[in-house]
Each structure stands twice: as C-alpha cells, then as structure tokens.
Design a protein around this motif. Structure first.
Motif, short mmCIF file in Angstrom:
data_model
loop_
_atom_site.label_atom_id
_atom_site.label_comp_id
_atom_site.label_asym_id
_atom_site.label_seq_id
_atom_site.Cartn_x
_atom_site.Cartn_y
_atom_site.Cartn_z
N ASP A 107 0.77 -1.31 0.09
CA ASP A 107 -0.17 -0.06 -0.08
C ASP A 107 1.06 1.31 0.05
O ASP A 107 0.60 2.35 -0.70
N ARG A 110 2.49 1.51 -3.53
CA ARG A 110 1.43 2.11 -4.23
C ARG A 110 1.36 3.67 -4.39
O ARG A 110 1.12 4.45 -5.09
N ALA A 111 1.47 4.11 -3.12
CA ALA A 111 1.29 5.54 -2.70
C ALA A 111 2.28 6.29 -3.39
O ALA A 111 2.20 7.41 -4.00
N LEU A 114 2.00 6.23 -7.03
CA LEU A 114 0.80 7.28 -7.58
C LEU A 114 1.50 8.46 -7.27
O LEU A 114 1.16 9.57 -8.15
N ALA A 122 -6.19 10.10 -7.05
CA ALA A 122 -5.79 8.37 -6.70
C ALA A 122 -4.75 8.54 -5.85
O ALA A 122 -4.71 7.57 -4.80
N ARG A 125 -6.39 9.34 -2.60
CA ARG A 125 -7.05 8.34 -1.99
C ARG A 125 -6.17 7.19 -1.24
O ARG A 125 -6.47 6.66 -0.40
N GLN A 126 -4.93 6.92 -1.96
CA GLN A 126 -4.08 6.10 -1.36
C GLN A 126 -3.45 6.68 -0.26
O GLN A 126 -3.22 5.58 0.70
N ALA A 129 -5.63 5.51 2.65
CA ALA A 129 -5.44 4.27 2.96
C ALA A 129 -4.32 4.01 3.74
O ALA A 129 -4.35 3.29 4.79
#
Length: 146
Positions: A107, A110-111, A114, A122, A125-126, A129
């Motif tokens: 996670d 991914r952040a 992005l 996006a 949003r990450q 999370a």
C-alpha cells in the motif's frame, strides 16, 4: 541515546501531528526533518535495524520513515502540482521506490508510485488508506494491548 530510539520518538511525534492536526496527511506535517534521516532508515537492511531496536519496532521504523517521505511527496503536490521536483528527499524516495525498498508494504509502494505519477486524486485516496492502516492502525494496536 540509540539513534534508532530517537527516530522512533520523532516518528511517533509525526504520527501524533498527523492525527491531531490533520486526521491524515496534511500540508507541512512535522516530519522532524533534520532530526532523523528517513531516507537512510528506508534503505537500511532489516538486520541492521534489528541490531538496534526490538523486533516489533523494525516495522514502525520502516513504515514511519516511508510515511515521512510520503509527506514530502504530498507537500510537493500541494506546492507545485506534482512531485516531479528534485528535492533531496523526493529523489531519495524515487530511488527507494525503484530499488523496491517499499515492497514489504504494497500500500505504501502504491502511494509512492501514484505520488510520482499524474493522478493526484488517486494519490490522495491511497494516502488516506496508508494513514488508516499504518498511523491509525498503529494507535489502535497500541490501545488493544499485547
């Protein structure tokens, strides 16, 4: 004092600032810049960290250092509309992502991916999370006890 203990102290202060001031990532979260080197911690092997702290604190150091660097990426978006800049910590974060230093935390990886991309919504949003899982989750695990 063990420098890793000092880093843990600053990570916990950063987490508190995130929780109390923003309820997540916000502009200019106190990442204690200059007090601990987030990029260096991200790049240390687990066994090097484990020599200095209890096993339960290795993950806190890893995620906390990564979150401090994510704060820089977030600030870059706030200030410049992207994270394409060449600040030292942005460069360090890009290199760490390319070298797979965040792979243990998909996670977070991914952040970063992005954040260095072109879709700010996006990325935001990450970030939310990541905050829920690693910052709020850390406090929830502490409250739950052993």
């Amino acid at each position: 004092m063990n420098p890793m203990d000092d880093a843990i102290r600053h990570i916990l202060y950063m987490y508190r600032d995130m929780a109390e001031s923003y309820g997540g990532f916000g502009h200019n979260v106190d990442t204690s810049l200059g007090r601990f080197d987030a990029a260096a911690i991200v790049n240390l092997p687990d066994d090097a960290l484990a020599r200095h702290v209890a096993p339960r604190d290795v993950e806190l150091l890893r995620t906390g250092a990564a979150i401090a660097l994510l704060c820089d990426v977030s600030d870059a978006w706030d200030e410049a509309g992207s994270a394409a800049g060449n600040g030292l910590r942005l460069i360090a974060a890009r290199l760490a992502l390319q070298r797979g230093r965040f792979d243990a935390f998909p996670d977070i990886a991914r952040a970063f991916a992005l954040g260095f991309g072109h879709d700010e919504s996006a990325f935001r949003r990450q970030l939310a999370a990541v905050y829920e899982r690693h910052v709020r989750g850390y406090f929830a695990r502490l409250a739950a006890g052993p």
